[in-house]
Design an enzyme around this catalytic site. Structure first.
Site, PDB file in Angstrom:
ATOM      1  N   GLY A  17       0.931  -1.330   0.034  1.00  0.00           N
ATOM      2  CA  GLY A  17       0.112  -0.098   0.133  1.00  0.00           C
ATOM      3  C   GLY A  17       0.805   1.095   0.028  1.00  0.00           C
ATOM      4  O   GLY A  17       0.263   2.105   0.529  1.00  0.00           O
ATOM      5  N   ASN A  19       1.426   3.261  -2.453  1.00  0.00           N
ATOM      6  CA  ASN A  19       0.880   4.159  -3.286  1.00  0.00           C
ATOM      7  C   ASN A  19      -0.291   4.695  -2.858  1.00  0.00           C
ATOM      8  O   ASN A  19      -0.804   5.829  -2.635  1.00  0.00           O
ATOM      9  CB  ASN A  19       0.427   3.686  -4.587  1.00  0.00           C
ATOM     10  CG  ASN A  19       1.404   3.437  -5.739  1.00  0.00           C
ATOM     11  OD1 ASN A  19       1.948   4.728  -6.330  1.00  0.00           O
ATOM     12  ND2 ASN A  19       2.073   2.507  -5.943  1.00  0.00           N
ATOM     13  N   LYS A  71     -17.639 -13.176  -9.532  1.00  0.00           N
ATOM     14  CA  LYS A  71     -16.880 -11.907  -9.659  1.00  0.00           C
ATOM     15  C   LYS A  71     -17.926 -10.807  -9.618  1.00  0.00           C
ATOM     16  O   LYS A  71     -17.869  -9.820  -9.007  1.00  0.00           O
ATOM     17  CB  LYS A  71     -16.187 -11.845 -10.836  1.00  0.00           C
ATOM     18  CG  LYS A  71     -15.477 -10.787 -11.038  1.00  0.00           C
ATOM     19  CD  LYS A  71     -14.455 -10.739 -12.169  1.00  0.00           C
ATOM     20  CE  LYS A  71     -13.726  -9.401 -12.254  1.00  0.00           C
ATOM     21  NZ  LYS A  71     -12.169  -9.478 -12.374  1.00  0.00           N
ATOM     22  N   MET A  96      -4.283  -6.300  -7.643  1.00  0.00           N
ATOM     23  CA  MET A  96      -3.521  -7.333  -8.377  1.00  0.00           C
ATOM     24  C   MET A  96      -4.922  -7.991  -9.021  1.00  0.00           C
ATOM     25  O   MET A  96      -4.963  -9.298  -8.969  1.00  0.00           O
ATOM     26  CB  MET A  96      -2.518  -8.309  -7.724  1.00  0.00           C
ATOM     27  CG  MET A  96      -1.511  -7.458  -6.941  1.00  0.00           C
ATOM     28  SD  MET A  96      -0.947  -6.175  -8.206  1.00  0.00           S
ATOM     29  CE  MET A  96       0.356  -7.455  -8.892  1.00  0.00           C
ATOM     30  N   ARG A  97      -5.776  -7.354  -9.603  1.00  0.00           N
ATOM     31  CA  ARG A  97      -7.054  -7.990 -10.098  1.00  0.00           C
ATOM     32  C   ARG A  97      -7.668  -7.281 -11.142  1.00  0.00           C
ATOM     33  O   ARG A  97      -7.552  -5.943 -11.250  1.00  0.00           O
ATOM     34  CB  ARG A  97      -8.055  -8.235  -8.950  1.00  0.00           C
ATOM     35  CG  ARG A  97      -9.275  -8.886  -9.040  1.00  0.00           C
ATOM     36  CD  ARG A  97      -9.871  -9.240  -7.660  1.00  0.00           C
ATOM     37  NE  ARG A  97      -9.099  -9.765  -6.888  1.00  0.00           N
ATOM     38  CZ  ARG A  97      -8.921 -11.242  -6.743  1.00  0.00           C
ATOM     39  NH1 ARG A  97      -9.639 -12.172  -7.779  1.00  0.00           N
ATOM     40  NH2 ARG A  97      -8.388 -11.873  -6.030  1.00  0.00           N
ATOM     41  N   ASN A 113      -5.701   3.427 -12.968  1.00  0.00           N
ATOM     42  CA  ASN A 113      -4.598   2.598 -12.546  1.00  0.00           C
ATOM     43  C   ASN A 113      -3.333   3.186 -12.772  1.00  0.00           C
ATOM     44  O   ASN A 113      -3.024   3.864 -13.560  1.00  0.00           O
ATOM     45  CB  ASN A 113      -5.053   1.212 -13.430  1.00  0.00           C
ATOM     46  CG  ASN A 113      -3.891   0.025 -12.806  1.00  0.00           C
ATOM     47  OD1 ASN A 113      -3.645   0.010 -11.489  1.00  0.00           O
ATOM     48  ND2 ASN A 113      -3.196  -0.533 -13.822  1.00  0.00           N
ATOM     49  N   HIS A 115       0.776   1.566 -13.469  1.00  0.00           N
ATOM     50  CA  HIS A 115       1.605   0.748 -13.761  1.00  0.00           C
ATOM     51  C   HIS A 115       2.941   0.713 -14.040  1.00  0.00           C
ATOM     52  O   HIS A 115       3.392   1.811 -14.689  1.00  0.00           O
ATOM     53  CB  HIS A 115       0.850  -0.073 -15.100  1.00  0.00           C
ATOM     54  CG  HIS A 115       1.580  -1.434 -15.391  1.00  0.00           C
ATOM     55  ND1 HIS A 115       1.283  -2.636 -14.876  1.00  0.00           N
ATOM     56  CD2 HIS A 115       2.393  -1.490 -16.459  1.00  0.00           C
ATOM     57  CE1 HIS A 115       2.183  -3.334 -15.342  1.00  0.00           C
ATOM     58  NE2 HIS A 115       3.034  -2.880 -16.326  1.00  0.00           N
TER      59      HIS A 115
HETATM   60  C1  GRF Z   1       3.082  -0.937  -7.736  1.00  0.00           C
HETATM   61  O1  GRF Z   1       4.492  -1.201  -8.307  1.00  0.00           O
HETATM   62  C2  GRF Z   1       2.151  -1.038  -8.198  1.00  0.00           C
HETATM   63  O2  GRF Z   1       2.511  -0.096  -9.720  1.00  0.00           O
HETATM   64  C3  GRF Z   1       2.122  -2.257  -8.985  1.00  0.00           C
HETATM   65  O3  GRF Z   1       2.194  -3.008  -7.730  1.00  0.00           O
HETATM   66  C4  GRF Z   1       3.162  -2.236  -6.681  1.00  0.00           C
HETATM   67  C5  GRF Z   1       2.140  -1.838  -5.697  1.00  0.00           C
HETATM   68  O4  GRF Z   1       3.067  -1.091  -4.598  1.00  0.00           O
HETATM   69  N1  GRF Z   1       0.847  -2.492  -9.916  1.00  0.00           N
HETATM   70  P1  GRF Z   1       2.117  -0.533  -3.374  1.00  0.00           P
HETATM   71  O5  GRF Z   1       1.298  -1.644  -2.908  1.00  0.00           O
HETATM   72  O6  GRF Z   1       1.559   0.757  -3.923  1.00  0.00           O
HETATM   73  O7  GRF Z   1       3.347  -0.074  -2.646  1.00  0.00           O
END
Ligand code: GRF
Length: 208
Positions: A17, A19, A71, A96-97, A113, A115
């Site tokens: 987490g 981000n 889902k 992650m989904r 999102n 990436h």
């Molecule tokens: C980040 O690199 C994001 O871009 C990727 O998974 C990672 C998650 O990191 N999809 P965090 O949970 O935000 O620390």
């Protein structure tokens, strides 16, 4: 009373987490004046993001796909939480989904999102390792609107970063992560100010 001048944001995450925390802290510190993070939704039991969000005073819900028969049911349960808190937009932050039609339909052009690559290069898992294995000299991060395909919707912004000869997956991931944090704040600030206009695959940035 909800502050109608602020975008009520739900953050979806699956892991540590960083981000999510960066968005929550930026909002608290006045660096995202028009964004109000109102909840974190997590799809993984015991993921650190849940406690980290709660420590910041943000409601965090573990909603686990295994507890639902489909889902669709799973996303309907999430949708109930989002509606209850009058959420305006969603930021996927290490979620992650794939997001399905229930949520995309309820939040058209309102889900972002992040990436860790310059899409369309290296979609999917372990984008940083993919970049190193491929031998690219430049990689970066992409913030994009979410559609039904993986890492695919219209690109909001990208930031690049050199891959150094001595980089490992770990060192590159670490440097990319701080670029992710910065890029996500910029994109969310623009979304919250109504500056992002989608025209087909392109996102036009309107002036403030
Ligand atoms: C980040 O690199 C994001 O871009 C990727 O998974 C990672 C998650 O990191 N999809 P965090 O949970 O935000 O620390």
């Amino acid at each position: 009373m909800p502050d109608e001048t602020r975008l009520r944001l739900a953050i979806f995450a699956s892991g540590r987490g960083s981000n999510a925390l960066s968005i929550i802290r930026a909002s608290k510190e006045g660096r995202l004046p028009r964004v109000e993070p109102v909840m974190v939704i997590c799809d993984k039991a015991g993921a650190p993001v849940v406690d980290r969000a709660r420590e910041e005073g943000i409601s965090a819900f573990e909603i686990l796909p295994r507890d639902f028969s489909s889902k669709e049911e799973y996303e309907r349960a999430i949708l109930n939480h989002l509606r209850e808190k009058a959420v305006d937009a969603v930021a996927l932050a290490g979620y992650m989904r794939l997001v399905g039609p229930v949520l995309i339909g309820a939040f058209p052009d309102r889900i972002l999102n992040i990436h860790p690559s310059l899409l369309p290069a290296f979609p999917g898992l372990a984008a940083q390792k993919q970049a190193i294995d491929y031998g690219v000299k430049i990689t970066g991060v992409t913030v994009h609107f979410v559609d039904l395909l993986m890492d695919h919707g219209p690109v909001v912004l990208q930031k690049s970063l050199p891959v150094l000869p001595e980089d490992t997956e770990e060192t590159l991931s670490r440097r990319l992560l701080s670029v992710e944090h910065e890029a996500y704040l910029e994109a969310l600030d623009a979304l919250s100010r109504g500056r992002l206009k989608i025209e087909g695959r392109r996102v036009r940035w309107l002036s403030d």
